[in-house]
Enzyme design. Structure first.
Site, PDB file in Angstrom:
ATOM      1  N   TYR A 142      91.768 -30.326  20.775  1.00  0.00           N
ATOM      2  CA  TYR A 142      92.197 -31.963  21.812  1.00  0.00           C
ATOM      3  C   TYR A 142      90.821 -32.268  21.568  1.00  0.00           C
ATOM      4  CZ  TYR A 142      92.452 -36.131  24.749  1.00  0.00           C
ATOM      5  OH  TYR A 142      92.260 -36.985  25.251  1.00  0.00           O
ATOM      6  N   ARG A 149      90.975 -39.372  15.314  1.00  0.00           N
ATOM      7  CA  ARG A 149      91.132 -40.420  16.027  1.00  0.00           C
ATOM      8  C   ARG A 149      90.430 -41.294  16.241  1.00  0.00           C
ATOM      9  NH1 ARG A 149      94.773 -41.153  21.791  1.00  0.00           N
ATOM     10  NH2 ARG A 149      92.476 -39.491  22.261  1.00  0.00           N
ATOM     11  N   TYR A 202      83.565 -42.336  28.089  1.00  0.00           N
ATOM     12  CA  TYR A 202      83.721 -40.546  28.392  1.00  0.00           C
ATOM     13  C   TYR A 202      82.149 -40.019  27.465  1.00  0.00           C
ATOM     14  CZ  TYR A 202      88.703 -39.974  30.518  1.00  0.00           C
ATOM     15  OH  TYR A 202      89.554 -39.681  31.307  1.00  0.00           O
ATOM     16  N   ARG A 215      94.229 -47.899  29.890  1.00  0.00           N
ATOM     17  CA  ARG A 215      94.437 -47.072  30.441  1.00  0.00           C
ATOM     18  C   ARG A 215      96.458 -47.357  30.577  1.00  0.00           C
ATOM     19  NH1 ARG A 215      92.338 -42.155  31.935  1.00  0.00           N
ATOM     20  NH2 ARG A 215      90.436 -42.397  31.789  1.00  0.00           N
ATOM     21  N   GLU A 328     100.478 -34.675  34.066  1.00  0.00           N
ATOM     22  CA  GLU A 328     100.219 -35.524  33.677  1.00  0.00           C
ATOM     23  C   GLU A 328     101.120 -36.895  33.370  1.00  0.00           C
ATOM     24  OE1 GLU A 328      97.626 -35.857  30.177  1.00  0.00           O
ATOM     25  OE2 GLU A 328      98.528 -37.550  29.137  1.00  0.00           O
TER      26      GLU A 328
HETATM   27  C1  3EB Z   1      92.768 -38.689  30.593  1.00  0.00           C
HETATM   28  O1  3EB Z   1      93.131 -39.622  31.501  1.00  0.00           O
HETATM   29  C2  3EB Z   1      93.778 -37.814  30.385  1.00  0.00           C
HETATM   30  O2  3EB Z   1      93.826 -38.839  24.409  1.00  0.00           O
HETATM   31  O3  3EB Z   1      95.471 -39.777  24.260  1.00  0.00           O
HETATM   32  C3  3EB Z   1      95.724 -39.027  29.292  1.00  0.00           C
HETATM   33  C4  3EB Z   1      96.185 -40.412  27.758  1.00  0.00           C
HETATM   34  C5  3EB Z   1      94.913 -38.301  29.033  1.00  0.00           C
HETATM   35  C6  3EB Z   1      96.157 -40.343  26.710  1.00  0.00           C
HETATM   36  C7  3EB Z   1      94.944 -39.601  24.623  1.00  0.00           C
HETATM   37  C8  3EB Z   1      94.247 -38.459  26.780  1.00  0.00           C
HETATM   38  C9  3EB Z   1      95.176 -39.578  26.029  1.00  0.00           C
HETATM   39  O4  3EB Z   1      91.812 -38.312  30.289  1.00  0.00           O
HETATM   40  C10 3EB Z   1      94.504 -37.362  29.356  1.00  0.00           C
END
Ligand code: 3EB
Length: 334
Positions: A142, A149, A202, A215, A328
């Site tokens: 991942y 990306r 992050y 989001r 998720e």
């Molecule tokens: C998160 O909130 C959970 O890598 O495109 C959620 C939605 C998550 C999209 C992405 C990852 C992705 O981090 C994981």
């Protein structure tokens, strides 16, 4: 000045054996028992994702339009468009290192969107085989994907605040499959959740480059953003940037639902100058990704207490992008 009103795209989940009955198809994403490269020979984009263990569990997410559809293929990316909306997708074959091939495939796709004139990117989906395994260099797959990306978005001058809503989730095979929905003229508003650190911020503990997504994206056919759709990204049991309730799938489901409720609710709408706000009962074409098959009944029970009985909900048994996440969820407010 007259405002151009264009119908927003709509999706529905359809059993695989009923696909022939549908007309006006822009894209048919098959959540099925094997992955394949994008195919535009049916006159729309068909992309098969390995997301089901057997054919009986499969379904298609079908995007329809009432305008004529044109299709094509460029550098391995298949696409279909109707003058206002574009759906395109591709696949990076299984590999020991994904970053470079992901960067290349994403860059090709973003360039294609630009050359076709669909630069407003609303939603992306990414399906990553062996998502929690180590790659050939010992980096989690991942995180390897996130690296490529991030580089592609940077190369195409996407700022963090212009990235689309997304899903990044495990799959059962085929390397990395992805597809994107973009528009020519709709008004897009990226939405962040005040209870969660933006994914693109992050800290480094989650990987060398952060996941680049919003989001949610609010999509409106008019500039005043009065009404429209909300594409809710894959959402998990994360507060701030930390996973909560590891090992407790019920609590993780409830917190993920709370995150979505806050994201589409009145407070967040006001923060983003959007009039429209919604509740979990307004969510449709929902996908619920559950790591352990035996957890599906408990997750389903909780979901049924919050979603409309008329909502389409698909449960998929796949890995989630952090090893400590068991569930998720994503959906669309139409
Ligand atoms: C998160 O909130 C959970 O890598 O495109 C959620 C939605 C998550 C999209 C992405 C990852 C992705 O981090 C994981």
């Amino acid at each position: 000045m007259t405002q151009q009103i264009s119908a927003l795209p709509t999706a529905a989940f359809v059993p695989l054996d009923e696909l022939d009955e549908i007309s006006g198809v822009l894209g048919a994403i098959h959540y099925t028992d094997g992955a394949s490269d994008p195919d535009v020979s049916p006159g729309h984009l068909r992309l098969d994702l390995h997301m089901a263990r057997e054919p009986a569990e499969g379904f298609a997410e079908v995007w329809t339009t009432d305008r004529p559809v044109e299709t094509g293929e460029s550098g391995g990316i298949g696409y279909a468009h109707d003058g206002e909306h574009l759906i395109c997708g591709g696949r990076v074959p299984p590999s020991g290192n994904y970053a470079e091939a992901t960067r290349a495939a994403y860059t090709t796709m973003l360039e294609l969107m630009e050359s076709l004139g669909y630069q407003r990117c609303a939603r992306m989906w990414n399906f990553v085989n062996d998502i929690n395994a180590d790659n050939a260099d010992g980096l989690e797959v991942y995180r390897d994907f996130c690296l490529g990306r991030a580089e592609a978005f940077e190369a195409r001058n996407f700022s963090d605040t212009s990235v689309p809503a997304a899903t990044g989730i495990g799959s059962l095979g085929g390397g990395i499959s992805f597809y994107v929905l973009a528009s020519r003229s709709n008004t897009l508003t990226p939405i962040e959740n005040s209870k969660q650190v933006s994914a693109y911020n992050y800290p480094k503990q989650y990987g060398p480059r952060p996941p680049k997504f919003a989001r949610a994206t609010h999509v409106s056919a008019t500039e005043d953003r009065a009404a429209g759709q909300v594409y809710v990204s894959g959402t998990s049991s994360i507060r701030g940037h930390e996973t909560l309730f590891a090992g407790d799938v019920e609590k993780q489901t409830l917190l993920a639902l709370e995150n979505i409720a806050h994201l589409i609710g009145p407070e967040t709408a006001a923060d983003h100058r959007i009039e429209q706000h919604s509740t979990l009962a307004d969510l449709d074409t929902i996908k619920v990704y559950v790591r352990h098959r035996e957890d599906i009944p408990a997750v389903r029970r909780i979901c049924e207490e919050h979603f409309s009985p008329d909502a389409q909900v698909a449960y998929l048994n796949v890995d989630v992008c952090r090893a400590d996440l068991s569930v998720e969820l994503e959906g669309i407010v139409h």
